[in-house]
Design an enzyme around this catalytic site. Structure first.
Site, short mmCIF file in Angstrom:
data_model
loop_
_atom_site.label_atom_id
_atom_site.label_comp_id
_atom_site.label_asym_id
_atom_site.label_seq_id
_atom_site.Cartn_x
_atom_site.Cartn_y
_atom_site.Cartn_z
N THR A 210 0.97 -1.20 0.07
CA THR A 210 -0.13 -0.07 0.13
C THR A 210 0.96 1.27 0.01
O THR A 210 1.99 1.33 0.47
CB THR A 210 -0.90 0.00 1.34
OG1 THR A 210 -1.35 1.24 1.27
CG2 THR A 210 -0.12 -0.32 2.42
N ASP A 211 0.29 2.35 -0.52
CA ASP A 211 1.05 3.59 -0.37
C ASP A 211 0.86 4.21 1.01
O ASP A 211 1.71 5.21 1.33
CB ASP A 211 0.42 4.81 -1.24
CG ASP A 211 -1.25 5.04 -0.88
OD1 ASP A 211 -1.78 4.18 -0.21
OD2 ASP A 211 -1.72 5.74 -1.69
N GLU A 212 0.17 3.45 2.07
CA GLU A 212 -0.06 3.94 3.30
C GLU A 212 1.44 3.80 3.79
O GLU A 212 1.60 4.73 5.03
CB GLU A 212 -0.85 3.35 4.11
CG GLU A 212 -2.29 3.52 3.07
CD GLU A 212 -3.45 3.22 4.05
OE1 GLU A 212 -3.50 3.16 5.27
OE2 GLU A 212 -4.65 3.06 3.47
N TYR B 69 -1.95 -0.41 10.71
CA TYR B 69 -2.09 -1.41 9.70
C TYR B 69 -0.60 -0.94 8.79
O TYR B 69 -0.06 -1.77 8.28
CB TYR B 69 -3.22 -0.89 8.84
CG TYR B 69 -3.11 -1.27 7.64
CD1 TYR B 69 -3.35 -2.61 7.04
CD2 TYR B 69 -3.22 -0.03 6.48
CE1 TYR B 69 -3.18 -2.70 5.65
CE2 TYR B 69 -3.23 -0.54 4.91
CZ TYR B 69 -3.17 -1.87 4.56
OH TYR B 69 -3.32 -2.36 3.36
N LYS C 298 2.21 -3.30 7.46
CA LYS C 298 2.49 -3.57 5.83
C LYS C 298 3.96 -3.28 5.47
O LYS C 298 4.60 -3.62 4.66
CB LYS C 298 1.51 -2.73 5.05
CG LYS C 298 0.15 -3.10 5.09
CD LYS C 298 0.05 -4.83 4.37
CE LYS C 298 0.22 -4.76 2.96
NZ LYS C 298 -0.29 -6.21 2.47
#
Ligand code: NAD
Ligand code: TYD
Length: 360
Positions: free
Chosen positions: A141-143, A166, A170
């Protein structure tokens, strides 16, 4: 040459995984040109729904498609699956994926996203050894890059700065993937994508949650001031990028995938209201009156925006679905699939939501 013959898809009963398997075996099979077998390993948590693959199961079971229920952290099972199906490619989607849940209970995120990814990597390394043509693709993810201010974009070289349990889990899995490449030479590719939307998305995420609440006349809960920004990508465009990377991506490389499509949450919600109102023949202002500003998410990242020029330039990928088209398709899908929705809402999810949020 990559083998791409026996692909282990983890998390293939979740939102993006289901769409990926449908992309390879279903309506996009002609364009994807996929000739091998898919082995779907999924623990069927609250977010996994095997009925989402009903037609695939009916048409391809035990020929091109195989389902194995289980945990990616179960080493014995993962080894057995690698041997039984002579796995040559892993496409790793399985994860705990919802930020709000990670705030309420981070442990499952560490177990699946960190330890589960470690187990998969370690089994792949031990079984593949120096085999040719194998690949471990990790979907992220870009998060992991944290939160942007009003300007700027995440590129593949942006330092990681995760802020939620989260995104931290990741980020940790991404680091392990890179470590297995640098240390052991495991052939990997890695992608970091922006927010996806489309059919089969679990209705705890913004877009499906809002659509269903509109249909049921429930409050539309907007966190904080509603001005947080996300970059939205239709799920098939994400999957065409993943498939492109698996076929053509350079070993050891990371690719950002995005929609070039930034929206403030409140503006997106207003567009969605207009689409739903038109489809169900209801006054948009009546639906708009359901908008309710609620307490902000702790540590709520302000803005995500992806620079996806690398995958466009190097692999020739591009988005094909406009936001308007994608939202229309998504709303149509949720309007047409009440059985799927009822199945999901009557089970574990409903109980979890009631326990943690009260009625929503
Ligand atoms: P999802 O929550 O809809 O589905 C996750 C799937 O993984 C479910 O089917 C679940 O049963 C399965 N699963 C969970 N724990 C497991 C375990 N221990 N063993 C085996 N299976 C397990 O998630 P999604 O939205 O489809 O996301 C898929 C992947 O894409 C995730 O890795 C996520 O981080 C990443 N991603 C998602 C988005 C997005 O907008 N949804 C954006 C970028 C990246
Ligand atoms: P979400 O779909 O949870 O994705 P992510 O947090 O991974 O980006 O949320 C998207 C945006 O919508 C995020 O800024 C939080 C916001 N949001 C709301 O305002 N209300 C809601 O009920 C939800 C679920 C999200």
């Amino acid at each position: 040459m990559r083998k791409l013959s026996n692909i282990l898809v983890t998390g293939g009963a979740g939102f993006i995984g289901v769409n990926f398997i449908r992309y390879l075996l279903g309506k996009c099979a002609q364009t994807s040109n996929f000739k091998g077998r898919i082995i779907n390993l999924d623990a069927l948590t609250y977010a996994g729904n095997i009925t989402s693959l009903k037609e695939i199961n009916e048409n391809f079971e035990e020929t091109k498609y195989f389902f194995e229920k289980g945990d990616i952290g179960d080493r014995t099972l993962v080894e057995k699956i690698f041997e039984k199906y002579a796995i040559d490619t892993v496409v790793h989607f399985a994860a705990e994926s919802h930020v709000d849940r990670s705030i309420l209970g981070p442990e499952a995120f560490i177990k699946t996203n960190v330890l589960g990814t470690f187990t998969l990597l370690d089994v792949a390394r031990n079984i593949w050894k120096d085999a040719d043509g194998v690949l471990f693709h990790h979907v992220s993810t870009d998060e992991v890059y944290g939160s942007l201010g009003e300007t700027g974009y995440f590129t593949e070289t942006t330092p990681y700065d995760p802020r939620s349990p989260y995104s931290a889990s990741k980020a940790s899995s991404d680091h392990l993937v890179m470590a297995y490449y640098h240390t052991y030479g495991l052939p990997i590719t890695l992608s970091n994508c922006s927010n996806n939307y489309g059919p089969f998305q679990f209705p705890e995420k913004l877009i499906p949650l809002m659509i269903l609440n509109m249909l049921e006349g429930k409050a539309l809960p907007v966190y904080g001031d509603g001005k947080n920004i996300r970059d939205w990508l239709y799920v098939d465009d994400h999957n065409s990028a993943v498939w492109n990377i698996i076929q053509n991506g350079k070993i050891g490389e990371e690719y950002n995938i995005g929609g070039d499509n930034e929206w403030e949450n409140i503006k997106l919600l207003n567009v969605l209201i207009d689409i739903v109102a038109k489809k169900i023949n209801k006054n948009a202002e009546t639906i708009r009156s359901l908008i309710t500003y609620v307490k902000d998410r702790p540590g709520h990242d302000r803005r995500y925006a992806i620079d996806c020029s690398k995958i466009k330039r190097e692999l020739g990928w591009k988005q094909t679905v406009s936001f308007e088209q994608g939202l229309e398709r998504t709303v149509d899908w949720y309007l047409a699939n009440t059985e799927w929705i009822n199945g999901i809402r009557s089970g574990e999810y409903k109980r979890w939501v009631e326990k943690n949020y009260g009625e929503r």
